[in-house]
Design a protein around this motif. Structure first.
Motif, PDB file in Angstrom:
ATOM      1  N   PRO A 137      35.654  43.796  52.072  1.00 31.49           N
ATOM      2  CA  PRO A 137      34.685  42.706  51.930  1.00 31.49           C
ATOM      3  C   PRO A 137      34.925  41.599  52.959  1.00 31.49           C
ATOM      4  O   PRO A 137      36.067  41.262  53.259  1.00 31.49           O
ATOM      5  N   CYS A 138      33.841  41.047  53.499  1.00 33.08           N
ATOM      6  CA  CYS A 138      33.940  39.882  54.384  1.00 33.08           C
ATOM      7  C   CYS A 138      34.296  38.657  53.535  1.00 33.08           C
ATOM      8  O   CYS A 138      34.187  38.680  52.313  1.00 33.08           O
ATOM      9  N   ASP A 139      34.684  37.592  54.198  1.00 30.43           N
ATOM     10  CA  ASP A 139      34.964  36.335  53.493  1.00 30.43           C
ATOM     11  C   ASP A 139      33.622  35.679  53.124  1.00 30.43           C
ATOM     12  O   ASP A 139      33.116  34.819  53.837  1.00 30.43           O
ATOM     13  N   PHE A 166      34.209  40.817  46.210  1.00 30.26           N
ATOM     14  CA  PHE A 166      34.856  39.633  46.774  1.00 30.26           C
ATOM     15  C   PHE A 166      34.915  38.587  45.666  1.00 30.26           C
ATOM     16  O   PHE A 166      33.889  38.285  45.056  1.00 30.26           O
ATOM     17  N   ASN A 167      36.095  38.031  45.399  1.00 29.90           N
ATOM     18  CA  ASN A 167      36.270  37.066  44.307  1.00 29.90           C
ATOM     19  C   ASN A 167      35.674  37.568  42.995  1.00 29.90           C
ATOM     20  O   ASN A 167      35.019  36.817  42.273  1.00 29.90           O
ATOM     21  N   SER A 278      41.592  38.349  47.934  1.00 35.64           N
ATOM     22  CA  SER A 278      40.517  38.011  46.994  1.00 35.64           C
ATOM     23  C   SER A 278      39.457  39.105  46.926  1.00 35.64           C
ATOM     24  O   SER A 278      38.391  38.909  46.362  1.00 35.64           O
ATOM     25  N   GLY A 279      39.763  40.263  47.504  1.00 30.99           N
ATOM     26  CA  GLY A 279      38.735  41.296  47.582  1.00 30.99           C
ATOM     27  C   GLY A 279      39.121  42.581  46.892  1.00 30.99           C
ATOM     28  O   GLY A 279      40.263  42.758  46.460  1.00 30.99           O
TER      29      GLY A 279
END
Ligand SMILES: *Cc1c(COP(=O)(O)O)cnc(C)c1O
Length: 368
Positions: A137-139, A166-167, A278-279
């Motif tokens: 996942p991207c930020d 993500f998160n 976080s992913g």
């Protein structure tokens, strides 16, 4: 032992009865375009992701083009995207008449660097396309912050990242619209080309549905000119069968990745794929880095272990983008990755002894 990069025959064998029945039903009904199978798959996919609208398309490339066009992007606009992706991400930007603006990737994760996105924003910038490459996942927190601050659209390219998170939130649910590919080798793959766009924006969804079917919602009532990019009924029926296995297949990919990572720890100069804390990575691809990449690839080939490079040349350095005048120093991280990345065999059905064989062969290579 002969170890393929992906084994789609093995997967078919595991779901053969259901697939054969689904295919037979479509052929017996002789309804090959649209119909209940297509609606069923669209509803199931939207529900799985918790998104209001899913519009299936002929492939993942068209999904990007349809999303860009229906967001109104065209001549004179700029769209910022990553230097490290498959060409669909950027060729569709150019096809709208807009200009792709490439940025480098983050040091560790192969994903677009949000800081550099912000640096490239101009008065012409209309959208950002983050690509969750390999399933990483991207930020999305930083990307959505930037998009909000500068009033930009976000199109998530989820072609490689079905069910990545993500998160704690599924990717594909952050941007204005997200695009998926169901190319046979993708984590959810049809038996031919297939794709989809998803969005919570009802107005945009209607436009995308229209555009993908000659600009008409009702036959012969063409509100605008569009394209022919529909999902075949046969592919929809196949995808519905496969969708019910996607969660367990994703888990198996993650388990296989964990095995690789624990067994390859400290071998040679190998850099293992690093998961964003976080992913949740869905491991479309398991990509290592080594300074001896070409030699290692050759050695594995000689032992009948198939590997691949995704991708041998970063987008801005392809001949297709010569006109944009980029050079390798513009993308120091992505350019170094280009020389060191190697994708190892990865599919849900990959067996423990196959992973062992691959790991032992890699260890042998570094002992020589
Ligand atoms: C596969 C892929 C696409 C395009 O999908 P197709 O279905 O092959 O047209 C787009 N972006 C990325 C990152 C991909 O990997």
């Amino acid at each position: 032992m002969n170890i393929p990069f992906v084994d789609l025959k093995l997967q078919y064998q595991s779901i053969k009865d259901d697939i054969d029945a689904a295919i037979r039903k479509v052929i017996e009904n002789a309804n090959f375009i649209g119909g209940s199978e297509v609606l069923k798959f669209e509803n199931e996919f939207a529900e799985l992701l918790g998104i209001k609208n899913c519009i299936s398309t002929a492939n993942g490339t068209d999904a990007l083009y349809i999303a860009l066009r229906m967001l109104g992007i065209g001549e004179g606009d700029e769209v910022i995207t990553t230097s490290h992706s498959w060409i669909s991400t950027s060729e569709t930007i150019s096809q709208t008449g807009a200009k792709p603006v490439f940025v480098d990737v983050e040091d560790q994760y192969f994903t677009i660097d949000p800081k550099q996105v912000e640096e490239q924003i101009t008065s012409r910038t209309k959208a950002i396309i983050p690509v969750h490459i390999y399933g990483q996942p991207c930020d999305m927190e930083k990307i959505m912050e930037i998009a909000k601050a500068y009033n930009l659209f976000v199109i998530e390219d989820c072609a490689q990242s079905h069910l990545s998170m993500f998160n704690g939130q599924l990717i594909g649910t952050f941007g204005n619209v997200s695009t998926f590919s169901f190319y046979p080798g993708k984590n959810l793959g049809a038996y031919g080309d297939a794709g989809a766009v998803i969005s919570n924006d009802d107005e945009l969804a209607v436009k995308m549905k229209m555009f993908s079917n000659h600009g008409a919602l009702v036959k012969h009532n063409h509100i605008m000119e569009g394209i022919n990019s529909r999902l075949d009924t046969l592919q929809a029926a196949i995808l519905s069968v496969k969708l019910s296995h996607l969660k367990s297949w994703t888990k198996k990919r993650q388990d296989n990745a964990a095995k690789y990572s624990s067994r390859l720890q400290g071998v040679g100069d190998i850099e293992l794929p690093k998961e964003r804390p976080s992913g949740e990575h869905s491991y479309h691809l398991y990509v290592i880095k080594t300074s001896r990449r070409d030699e290692l690839k050759k050695y594995l080939d000689s032992k009948n272990i198939t590997t691949a490079i995704h991708y041998p040349t970063i987008l801005p350095l392809l001949p297709a983008y010569k006109r944009l005048g980029y050079n390798s120093e513009d993308f120091p991280v992505a350019y170094q990755n280009q020389q060191q990345i190697l994708s190892l065999p990865m599919f849900p059905e990959l067996m423990d002894d196959q992973i062992n064989e691959i790991v032992e062969t890699i260890k042998d290579f570094f002992k020589r």
